[in-house]
Design a protein around this motif. Structure first.
Motif, PDB file in Angstrom:
ATOM      1  N   GLY A  38       0.799  -1.224   0.000  1.00 31.92           N
ATOM      2  CA  GLY A  38       0.000   0.000   0.000  1.00 31.92           C
ATOM      3  C   GLY A  38       0.824   1.263   0.000  1.00 31.92           C
ATOM      4  N   GLY A  39       2.142   1.133   0.197  1.00 31.17           N
ATOM      5  CA  GLY A  39       3.008   2.308   0.210  1.00 31.17           C
ATOM      6  C   GLY A  39       2.661   3.259   1.338  1.00 31.17           C
ATOM      7  N   ILE A  40       2.859   4.547   1.073  1.00 30.63           N
ATOM      8  CA  ILE A  40       2.625   5.563   2.095  1.00 30.63           C
ATOM      9  C   ILE A  40       1.157   5.603   2.528  1.00 30.63           C
ATOM     10  CG2 ILE A  40       2.314   7.464   0.448  1.00 30.63           C
ATOM     11  CD1 ILE A  40       4.140   7.776   3.780  1.00 30.63           C
ATOM     12  N   THR A  41       0.240   5.379   1.599  1.00 30.70           N
ATOM     13  CA  THR A  41      -1.184   5.363   1.947  1.00 30.70           C
ATOM     14  C   THR A  41      -1.477   4.193   2.880  1.00 30.70           C
ATOM     15  OG1 THR A  41      -1.712   6.358  -0.186  1.00 30.70           O
ATOM     16  CG2 THR A  41      -3.530   5.365   1.020  1.00 30.70           C
ATOM     17  N   GLY A  42      -0.872   3.045   2.632  1.00 31.34           N
ATOM     18  CA  GLY A  42      -1.042   1.892   3.506  1.00 31.34           C
ATOM     19  C   GLY A  42      -0.510   2.156   4.902  1.00 31.34           C
ATOM     20  N   ILE A  43       0.642   2.817   4.974  1.00 32.25           N
ATOM     21  CA  ILE A  43       1.208   3.151   6.286  1.00 32.25           C
ATOM     22  C   ILE A  43       0.268   4.089   7.035  1.00 32.25           C
ATOM     23  CG2 ILE A  43       3.112   4.339   7.451  1.00 32.25           C
ATOM     24  CD1 ILE A  43       4.938   3.212   5.178  1.00 32.25           C
ATOM     25  N   TRP A  44      -0.245   5.090   6.341  1.00 32.17           N
ATOM     26  CA  TRP A  44      -1.166   6.034   6.973  1.00 32.17           C
ATOM     27  C   TRP A  44      -2.480   5.379   7.387  1.00 32.17           C
ATOM     28  CZ3 TRP A  44      -1.757  11.506   7.761  1.00 32.17           C
ATOM     29  CH2 TRP A  44      -0.541  12.183   7.768  1.00 32.17           C
ATOM     30  N   MET A  45      -2.870   4.307   6.713  1.00 29.18           N
ATOM     31  CA  MET A  45      -4.118   3.619   7.069  1.00 29.18           C
ATOM     32  C   MET A  45      -4.013   2.953   8.441  1.00 29.18           C
ATOM     33  SD  MET A  45      -6.469   4.310   4.997  1.00 29.18           S
ATOM     34  CE  MET A  45      -7.690   3.196   5.653  1.00 29.18           C
ATOM     35  N   ALA A  46      -2.808   2.794   8.955  1.00 29.35           N
ATOM     36  CA  ALA A  46      -2.642   2.208  10.294  1.00 29.35           C
ATOM     37  C   ALA A  46      -3.007   3.204  11.394  1.00 29.35           C
ATOM     38  CB  ALA A  46      -1.206   1.734  10.475  1.00 29.35           C
ATOM     39  N   PHE A  47      -2.912   4.493  11.127  1.00 29.59           N
ATOM     40  CA  PHE A  47      -3.209   5.485  12.154  1.00 29.59           C
ATOM     41  C   PHE A  47      -4.615   5.346  12.733  1.00 29.59           C
ATOM     42  CE2 PHE A  47       0.161   8.335  10.103  1.00 29.59           C
ATOM     43  CZ  PHE A  47       1.132   7.906  10.986  1.00 29.59           C
ATOM     44  N   PRO A  48      -5.650   5.159  11.911  1.00 28.14           N
ATOM     45  CA  PRO A  48      -6.986   4.995  12.511  1.00 28.14           C
ATOM     46  C   PRO A  48      -7.071   3.816  13.476  1.00 28.14           C
ATOM     47  CG  PRO A  48      -7.189   5.368  10.148  1.00 28.14           C
ATOM     48  CD  PRO A  48      -5.729   5.202  10.441  1.00 28.14           C
ATOM     49  N   PHE A  49      -6.340   2.746  13.190  1.00 35.15           N
ATOM     50  CA  PHE A  49      -6.369   1.590  14.089  1.00 35.15           C
ATOM     51  C   PHE A  49      -5.772   1.936  15.449  1.00 35.15           C
ATOM     52  CE2 PHE A  49      -6.775  -0.443   9.976  1.00 35.15           C
ATOM     53  CZ  PHE A  49      -7.715  -1.436  10.223  1.00 35.15           C
ATOM     54  N   GLY A  50      -4.634   2.589  15.451  1.00 38.40           N
ATOM     55  CA  GLY A  50      -3.988   2.953  16.703  1.00 38.40           C
ATOM     56  C   GLY A  50      -4.778   3.979  17.495  1.00 38.40           C
ATOM     57  N   LEU A  51      -5.216   5.034  16.827  1.00 41.77           N
ATOM     58  CA  LEU A  51      -5.946   6.093  17.522  1.00 41.77           C
ATOM     59  C   LEU A  51      -7.278   5.596  18.064  1.00 41.77           C
ATOM     60  CD1 LEU A  51      -5.173   8.955  15.008  1.00 41.77           C
ATOM     61  CD2 LEU A  51      -4.430   8.864  17.394  1.00 41.77           C
ATOM     62  N   THR A  52      -7.996   4.818  17.260  1.00 44.55           N
ATOM     63  CA  THR A  52      -9.292   4.309  17.712  1.00 44.55           C
ATOM     64  C   THR A  52      -9.105   3.297  18.839  1.00 44.55           C
ATOM     65  OG1 THR A  52     -10.211   4.694  15.514  1.00 44.55           O
ATOM     66  CG2 THR A  52     -11.454   3.234  16.970  1.00 44.55           C
ATOM     67  N   SER A  53      -8.081   2.454  18.747  1.00 42.49           N
ATOM     68  CA  SER A  53      -7.807   1.498  19.825  1.00 42.49           C
ATOM     69  C   SER A  53      -7.512   2.234  21.125  1.00 42.49           C
ATOM     70  CB  SER A  53      -6.619   0.609  19.468  1.00 42.49           C
ATOM     71  OG  SER A  53      -6.886  -0.151  18.333  1.00 42.49           O
ATOM     72  N   ALA A  54      -6.680   3.253  21.054  1.00 44.63           N
ATOM     73  CA  ALA A  54      -6.375   4.039  22.252  1.00 44.63           C
ATOM     74  C   ALA A  54      -7.654   4.676  22.796  1.00 44.63           C
ATOM     75  CB  ALA A  54      -5.335   5.114  21.943  1.00 44.63           C
ATOM     76  N   GLY A  55      -8.438   5.269  21.914  1.00 46.95           N
ATOM     77  CA  GLY A  55      -9.677   5.918  22.340  1.00 46.95           C
ATOM     78  C   GLY A  55     -10.648   4.963  23.005  1.00 46.95           C
ATOM     79  N   VAL A  56     -10.779   3.773  22.454  1.00 45.48           N
ATOM     80  CA  VAL A  56     -11.681   2.779  23.043  1.00 45.48           C
ATOM     81  C   VAL A  56     -11.175   2.344  24.417  1.00 45.48           C
ATOM     82  CG1 VAL A  56     -12.537   0.405  22.805  1.00 45.48           C
ATOM     83  CG2 VAL A  56     -12.658   1.978  20.862  1.00 45.48           C
ATOM     84  N   MET A  57      -9.870   2.110  24.536  1.00 42.37           N
ATOM     85  CA  MET A  57      -9.331   1.721  25.843  1.00 42.37           C
ATOM     86  C   MET A  57      -9.490   2.837  26.873  1.00 42.37           C
ATOM     87  SD  MET A  57      -5.993  -0.627  25.023  1.00 42.37           S
ATOM     88  CE  MET A  57      -5.382   0.172  23.536  1.00 42.37           C
TER      89      MET A  57
END
Length: 161
Positions: free
Chosen positions: A126-145
């Protein structure tokens, strides 16, 4: 804007927490998150609609402008998780419950987001777009916790008394 609202949420919650008013502590956190959601929608819609023009404001390079347009999509997606984690991190600060946030942040950003970025960016090509797609996972996981911790700490009467 989100951080400013988060700071205001923290101040209001700490005020109510000091008065042992659990109901308004929870109401303030909920209202703060709703206001942040309004901000997210208000800022994300124009950014998304103008994504093809934004790169051109900073460069004449077509490839760079195309990359900017592609990266706007994960940026818009991660706004929800960012607002969630900002609101509830500051809610936890307001009730003076900050120690678990280190562990939750480590899990969200190093255990979830970092491997997701590698997977999306390199394994799936996915290149740079694929790397950036990981941000929602981390931020949302932190927010849920953070949210679950806040909910747990404010649902018990012994916490505030």
């Amino acid at each position: 804007m989100y951080y400013g609202m988060g700071a205001a949420v923290s101040v209001r919650i700490s005020n109510y927490y000091g008065q042992h008013d659990v109901e308004n502590v929870r109401r303030t956190a909920t209202a703060g998150f709703h206001l942040i959601l309004v901000m997210i929608v208000a800022t994300s819609i124009p950014i998304f609609l103008l994504r093809h023009q934004l790169g051109g404001l900073f460069t004449d390079s077509q490839p760079v402008s195309l990359m900017v347009a592609q990266l706007i999509i994960p940026l818009v997606i991660y706004q929800f998780g960012d607002g969630l984690q900002i609101n509830f991190a500051n809610s936890l600060r307001g009730i003076a419950d900050v120690r678990p946030m280190l562990l939750y942040s480590f899990i969200a950003y190093f255990i979830i987001s970092l491997p997701a970025g590698y997977f999306f960016g390199f394994v799936l090509n996915g290149g740079i777009t694929g790397i950036w797609m990981a941000f929602p996972f981390g931020l949302t996981s932190a927010g849920v916790m953070y949210y679950l911790r806040f909910k747990h700490k404010t649902c018990t009467k012994s916490t505030v008394s």
